[in-house]
Design an enzyme around this catalytic site. Structure first.
Site, PDB file in Angstrom:
ATOM      1  CB  SER A 107       1.945   0.769   9.276  1.00 58.86           C
ATOM      2  OG  SER A 107       2.692   1.716  10.126  1.00 58.86           O
ATOM      3  CG  ASN A 108      -1.612  -2.850   8.600  1.00 57.04           C
ATOM      4  OD1 ASN A 108      -1.406  -3.800   7.686  1.00 57.04           O
ATOM      5  ND2 ASN A 108      -1.160  -2.908   9.792  1.00 57.04           N
ATOM      6  CE  LYS A 140      -0.196  -1.303  16.046  1.00 56.91           C
ATOM      7  NZ  LYS A 140      -0.351  -0.937  14.492  1.00 56.91           N
ATOM      8  CB  ILE A 198      -3.701  -1.372  18.037  1.00 58.14           C
ATOM      9  CG1 ILE A 198      -4.459  -0.693  19.016  1.00 58.14           C
ATOM     10  CG2 ILE A 198      -3.844  -0.569  16.770  1.00 58.14           C
ATOM     11  CD1 ILE A 198      -3.852   0.773  19.471  1.00 58.14           C
TER      12      ILE A 198
END
Length: 315
Positions: free
Chosen positions: A54-55, A178, A221
């Site tokens: 997403s980042n 995650k 993460i």
């Protein structure tokens, strides 16, 4: 049903980073600083790099850009002698078919694992049975092991519980998760059911890095690793050596900094702080996201961000 006869290996425990990417002013990918960032993370000691988390603005990328970025990361690492740094590819999409295509692309581009978001366009139709069917179908077809990405913020509130994830964990090609839900109870339940060599459980936020380790996680993460990879490696080393008091001091700093960077502007703030402190890139993001303002980036006093950056530069 899976046709695999042997269980795929899980990623090794350690520090993983959902790497940001950098754009030119016209929102085209800027290869130079993107490669510089991958290299700084590797030199900082990370175990692996998540490309298109997403980042990494995965949802803002077209297929060709996804392939390009994976190849860029792998070639940058290999050329610098970081062949051992693992690449995880974010392969989430809104259909089973496209997700499988992205998994196949990721394998061909040099990724070792994929991280798969649950589709959310038709959120009300994503029952437990639909979720199980989706992730199993992807894992059956993926040429490399898959991991489950649970992030309710970007999946219209869909939040996989530990029962659902543990059912998926028995699939021979699903090897980890995650948990960006930051639910420590869920993490603890999963980590107590499976050894990390079989199914690796990672918290998705630095704010719960040490609590996750206490509950049996396989590392982290986390977005903040983009800014201070060496600090995360240092904390992990202290924890593994049993120096828990010192580890928790550093954990507290990271918890405050994680919160502060989010309030400064999230992805745009991370990019802006990286550019300001390490001399590459810029704060550009793709719309509809906004670039963090200079005023927002200046609000680091009292947030532990400055202290962490000073420590990072000293390590």
């Amino acid at each position: 049903m899976s046709t695999q006869s042997k269980r795929s290996p899980a990623p090794p425990p350690g520090i993983y980073v959902p790497a940001v990417i950098f754009y030119n002013e016209d929102e085209t990918i800027d290869d130079g600083p993107t490669a510089d960032h991958v290299l700084r993370l590797a030199k900082g000691g990370v175990t692996g790099i998540l490309v298109q988390g997403s980042n990494g603005e995965a949802q803002h990328l077209i297929r060709e850009e996804r392939i390009h970025l994976l190849k860029l990361a792998r070639s940058t690492l290999d050329a610098a002698g970081f062949n051992n740094v693992i690449i995880i590819a974010g392969t989430g999409a809104q259909t089973t078919r496209e997700t499988i295509v992205f998994c196949q692309d990721a394998a061909a581009a040099g990724a070792a694992f994929t991280l798969v978001l649950t589709p959310s366009t038709w959120a009300k139709n994503m029952t437990k049975d639909a979720i199980l069917r989706f992730h199993r179908a992807v894992a059956d077809a993926s040429p490399i092991p898959t991991m489950i990405y649970n992030f309710p913020t970007v999946t219209a509130g869909i939040d996989l519980d530990s029962d659902t994830i543990s059912a998926l964990a028995t699939h021979p090609n699903i090897v980890g998760t995650k948990l960006s839900c930051a639910n420590i109870g869920k993490l603890h339940r999963l980590a107590s059911l499976f050894p990390p060599s079989q199914f690796a459980v990672y918290p998705g936020a630095s704010a719960v890095f040490a609590p996750g380790l206490l509950c049996g996680s396989a590392g982290i993460i986390g977005a903040l690793v983009n800014l201070v990879p060496k600090c995360h490696v240092r904390m992990y080393e202290l924890w593994l050596k049993g120096e828990r008091e010192e580890a928790m001091k550093l954990q507290a700093m990271m918890a405050h900094a994680d919160w502060a960077t989010g309030r400064m502007g999230g992805i745009g703030a991370l990019k802006g702080l990286i550019s300001k402190n390490f001399g590459y890139g810029n704060g550009h993001v793709r719309g509809p996201l906004f670039e963090a303002s200079e005023e927002a980036l200046a609000k680091t006093e009292g947030t532990f961000v400055l202290e962490l950056l000073e420590l990072e530069k000293s390590l």
